[in-house]
Design a protein around this motif. Structure first.
Motif, mmCIF file in Angstrom:
data_model
loop_
_atom_site.group_PDB
_atom_site.id
_atom_site.type_symbol
_atom_site.label_atom_id
_atom_site.label_comp_id
_atom_site.label_asym_id
_atom_site.label_seq_id
_atom_site.Cartn_x
_atom_site.Cartn_y
_atom_site.Cartn_z
ATOM 1 N N PRO A 32 0.661 -1.264 -0.086
ATOM 2 C CA PRO A 32 -0.119 -0.125 0.079
ATOM 3 C C PRO A 32 0.772 1.420 -0.056
ATOM 4 C CG PRO A 32 -0.611 -1.703 1.587
ATOM 5 C CD PRO A 32 0.770 -1.935 1.327
ATOM 6 N N ALA A 33 0.262 2.356 -0.656
ATOM 7 C CA ALA A 33 1.047 3.721 -0.374
ATOM 8 C C ALA A 33 1.100 4.031 0.814
ATOM 9 C CB ALA A 33 0.323 4.497 -1.422
ATOM 10 N N VAL A 34 2.018 4.715 1.335
ATOM 11 C CA VAL A 34 2.116 5.202 2.772
ATOM 12 C C VAL A 34 1.760 6.751 2.633
ATOM 13 C CG1 VAL A 34 3.860 5.742 4.441
ATOM 14 C CG2 VAL A 34 3.939 3.480 3.194
ATOM 15 N N GLU A 35 0.957 6.749 3.427
ATOM 16 C CA GLU A 35 0.225 8.351 3.454
ATOM 17 C C GLU A 35 -0.006 8.691 5.247
ATOM 18 O OE1 GLU A 35 -0.157 10.201 1.185
ATOM 19 O OE2 GLU A 35 -0.094 8.714 -0.538
ATOM 20 N N PRO A 36 0.173 9.788 5.330
ATOM 21 C CA PRO A 36 -0.025 10.431 6.983
ATOM 22 C C PRO A 36 -1.444 10.080 7.437
ATOM 23 C CG PRO A 36 -0.008 12.199 5.529
ATOM 24 C CD PRO A 36 0.445 11.103 4.666
#
Length: 916
Positions: A614-618
């Protein structure tokens, strides 16, 4: 076998000059055998430094040339003539054929029955018979004489319809050709070469021709056993029906396989062992259901595959496009547009027409969104909801334009014009699969154009249905790739000379081929009519299998694969031919063929091909009240939904989902509360009338006037629930409860928890006229009534893994929070109403008798403190980016929209690289 055939044909050639066989007519059983014969003759001549003037190679049916001036009807014309006959017939005159009237005598019914009668005519035609000949040929004692007499009368009517159109029924034309057999022009010799199963009608033609010139019959078999075959090279039943099958080593040659995939895997393994299997390995396909698995497996191993039997055009991309156009012609349904929009050729046409401003991905996304929100039944209804969906409008307008063109003019001219419009701007390489399919479709259109001259009265949709059916029945033939593995049919194997032959699908019903349950021609009647019987097929297949084994006994190898179950999962029996042996050997063969087989080849353990990254987002700084339930259920799924904003799409959605249904009921109750004149109303009929009128109006706005059956049922359920809700509201108003103003309906709020802003909307806030008490109400339209505690907490498990802030103890029970909706509502209103406010659900379940208010009476300071602690814990975890580890939800967990992404465990399916 091809080598021996070539040598026999060239036996008088001494090598001076080319091998001249131009005056020889050679009859072979299949197209593939003809190709192999020509190859063998070329190799035979080349080995002697010369060339060959090839013979005229024909199939048995090529001898049935209709006399000049006799115009045989096409299959399409014959089907139309039968359909016209069936629709115009008085069924009372044909009760032996139609004991029960069909539900509706539509064209579709007539066309399907016409196709069945055409097949019956073709079967009888194998022995030169027509329907009218059955009673006479069968002789006395035919139990269904009346039925066959009436069928013959219908056939005569069909003949008259065709005659009026200047056509002759195809089987009648074949019979005329048989009666007027003509020696092939340019041939001085005629050879029936290794064809063990010629049609009886062809045998009749050869019999006539043999009166003028000798016809040579060549059989592939052991010398001195000529008595095992009749004068036309057909195996005699008396000689082959009980002959033992001699195999060099039954145990090593016959392989029991679990299923189709197991058979394909064995063939792939053998092909890999050869490296370049062409010329060394041949594959026979006795069961056509095995062919797709073989093709897939061999191509997956990097090997070229060639199926000389052709591919069904139902697999063509052009067929999918045409099927979508047929659905569009049938009715302007939104479902038809969805199918059309998933055809690359249609999307390519739209992109070309739009000049580059069209995005297929955006169009498909907007169509899915439109479908999910409005469930449009028609194109017109869908167009009414495309205000902010320009790509979807482009698709819908394009589909509507195609439909208008398809319905204008006459078929097939409009069909040809439509395809020209779709493909006019594209360059299609000659010889490509698309070009070949397009030419086949144009041939169908030409056949339809000829038929239309004499058969009018069909609708555009009916013409399209017929043409598509005709196209789908045809076969496409691709060029043979270099080095390809040939997948040969059973009757073609006699002509295969590869030293190693693998035969797949050697199961009963396939080999020997068996006809069972024929509604018109049972086995006993077939025998009386001189048609091919199961006994004759058994003798033929026993001979073929014996020949395949014998010619590889000394130098070669034969492997026979027997499946335990079919591609559909049905149990299969081994071929009876494998049980033809001496009595002493039979027990061992039975034990080998019927032994238990729990699995196919030794299977490799399941292994994950890849892990999701998965993309790492805050984490978000703003969440909704309902997001707390998502986090408490599974932090990682919260991340997918609330951070990455992933959503699922149900392209097959045909009814309201839970959110749609709840929104519809919520909107009606909100609108009722905003009517000042009805806020103090205690008359249930008045409230009910308003609620039902609002639901009807809202449903028309969103779903249109033409509702599908599932929508009708669901809207009626909503009406029943709201009708009961009106009674409850009237009772509660009479008891003093009501809303003070619009601010008490769908009130929005924000609540600060650490670095997180929580937003929400409260359905209803009620005040008591006398006591001033306040209660917060949330509408619930779930199938079953639910109490607030049950929806918000669960009992702690023995191996509990929930965070400490999600656990608490009250009244001696260890509980875990699963939702914080009502507690957060009360927390947000605490500054206005204090801790005295209560909360609860207004349940509107399927069982309308359970409709009513359920308050959280026991919610006190202990509960409030535990809820606040949990909410702050969730907020802190979201702020810290704590979305791992995931919860391993049960396989049957409801509403797990992401379950399809995870196999054998969520944590093992994901390569999580988020912040700790």
């Amino acid at each position: 076998m091809p080598v021996q055939a070539a040598a026999w044909l060239a036996r008088d050639w001494v090598g001076a000059g080319p091998l001249d066989l131009s005056g020889v007519g050679v009859i072979v059983p299949t197209r593939q055998s003809g190709r192999r014969l020509r190859e063998a003759l070329a190799e035979h001549a080349a080995a002697r430094g010369s060339a060959v003037l090839a013979p005229r190679v024909v199939l048995p049916e090529d001898l049935l040339v209709a006399p000049g001036g006799l115009a045989a009807a096409s299959r399409l014309e014959t089907q139309l003539a039968w359909a016209e006959t069936l629709r115009s017939a008085d069924l009372e005159d044909y009760r032996a054929v139609f004991p029960i009237d069909p539900p509706a005598r539509t064209f579709g019914w007539a066309a399907r029955l016409a196709a069945q009668l055409q097949r019956l005519q073709a079967t009888l035609g194998e022995n030169g018979l027509r329907l009218r000949d059955v009673v006479r040929r069968a002789g006395d004692g035919l139990p269904e004489t009346t039925r066959w007499t009436q069928l013959a009368e219908l056939e005569q009517q069909c003949d008259r319809v065709l005659a009026a159109a200047g056509r002759c029924e195809p089987q009648a034309a074949r019979l005329a050709a048989a009666r007027n057999a003509v020696w092939p022009e340019g041939c001085t010799r005629l050879v029936l070469l290794a064809t063990p199963d010629p049609l009886p009608l062809v045998v009749g033609v050869l019999t006539v021709l043999a009166r003028e010139h000798p016809v040579e019959v060549v059989v592939f078999g052991p010398p001195g056993r000529e008595e095992d075959f009749d004068e036309w090279g057909r195996p005699r039943e008396s000689a082959w029906s009980h002959r033992p099958l001699a195999l060099a080593d039954f145990g090593s040659q016959v392989h029991l396989c679990a299923d189709v995939a197991d058979q394909a895997a064995r063939v792939v393994q053998l092909a890999r062992e050869y490296g370049g299997p062409e010329g060394a390995l041949a594959v026979g396909v006795a069961d056509a259901d095995v062919a797709p698995a073989l093709e897939s497996g061999l191509r997956g191993a990097g090997l070229a595959v060639f199926n000389p039997g052709g591919r069904p055009r139902q697999r063509d991309g052009l067929h999918a496009l045409l099927a979508a156009l047929v659905a569009l012609v049938r009715e302007p349904a939104f479902e038809a547009v969805q199918a059309l929009a998933r055809c690359p050729d249609f999307l390519s046409w739209l992109a070309t027409r739009a000049g580059g401003d069209f995005s297929p991905a955006a169009a498909l996304g907007e169509l899915d969104e439109l479908h999910a929100r409005h469930l449009p039944a028609t194109i017109l209804h869908a167009l009414g909801h495309t205000g902010r969906r320009p790509a979807a409008r482009t698709v819908l307008e394009g589909a509507q334009g195609l439909r208008d063109r398809l319905l204008s003019g006459e078929f097939p001219a409009n069909a040809a014009a439509t395809l020209q419009q779709l493909f006019g701007a594209r360059r299609v390489a000659g010889g490509s699969a698309l070009a070949e399919s397009a030419e086949a479709w144009m041939e169908v259109l030409r056949e339809a154009a000829a038929a239309r001259e004499n058969f009018a009265g069909l609708t555009a949709a009916e013409w399209w249905e017929l043409a598509l059916s005709r196209f789908g029945e045809s076969l496409g033939f691709e060029p043979r790739p270099a080095g390809a593995v040939d997948l040969l049919g059973w009757l073609e194997l006699l002509w295969e000379d590869a030293p190693h032959l693998v035969v797949t699908g050697l199961n009963d019903g396939r080999v020997p081929e068996t006809v069972a349950g024929d509604p018109f021609l049972p086995e006993a009647l077939r025998a009386r009519l001189g048609l091919k019987t199961n006994e004759a097929r058994f003798a033929r297949d026993a001979y073929l299998l014996a020949a395949l084994a014998e010619c590889r006994r000394a130098t070669g190898r034969l492997d026979l694969l027997v499946g335990k179950v079919s591609a559909a999962g049905d149990p299969l029996r081994p071929s009876r031919l494998l049980l033809a042996c001496e009595a002493a050997e039979l027990p061992a063969r039975v034990a080998a063929l019927f032994r238990p087989l729990s699995a196919g080849r030794p299977g490799l353990p399941w292994r994950r091909a890849w892990r999701l990254l998965p993309a790492v987002e805050p984490g978000p700084t703003r969440v909704s009240v309902t997001a707390f339930r998502d986090y408490l259920r599974c932090p990682f799924r919260f991340y997918l939904k609330q951070v990455l904003k992933l959503e699922t799409v149900d392209p097959a959605k045909s009814e309201l989902d839970a959110l749609d249904f709840g929104t519809l009921c919520h909107a009606a109750l909100e609108a009722l509360g905003r009517e000042p004149a009805l806020r103090d109303c205690t008359e249930a009929p008045v409230l009910r009338e308003y609620l039902l009128a609002h639901v009807d109006r809202r449903s028309r706005e969103r779903y249109g006037p033409e509702l599908t059956l599932p929508l009708i049922v669901q809207l009626e359920s909503a009406r029943q629930r709201l009708a009961r809700a009106a009674e409850v509201l009237a009772e509660q108003r009479a008891a003093g409860w009501g809303v003070a103003g619009d601010n008490d309906l769908e009130r929005k709020f924000e609540l600060r928890l650490g670095a997180i802003t929580v937003s929400g909307k409260i359905d209803r806030i009620e005040h008591h006229a006398d006591s001033g008490a306040v209660r917060v109400i949330d509408y619930k339209t779930s199938d079953q009534a639910v109490a607030p505690p049950a929806a918000h907490v669960r009992s702690a498990r023995r191996d509990e893994t929930a965070p400490d802030w999600a656990r608490f103890r009250v009244e001696g029970r260890d509980l875990v929070w699963t939702d914080l909706q009502l507690p957060l509502y009360l927390e947000a209103l605490a500054g206005e109403f204090g801790p005295a406010a209560t909360a609860g659900y207004f349940n509107l379940p399927k069982a309308v008798g359970e409709t009513g208010l359920v308050l959280w009476e026991a919610y006190d300071d202990t509960w409030r403190a535990a809820a606040r602690r949990c909410a702050e814990g969730v907020a802190a975890a979201v702020t810290a980016g704590t979305f791992w580890p995931p919860a391993e939800l049960p396989a049957r967990e409801e509403d797990d929209r992401f379950a399809g992404l995870f196999h054998h465990g969520t944590a093992d399916s994901v390569d999580w690289r988020g912040a700790p």
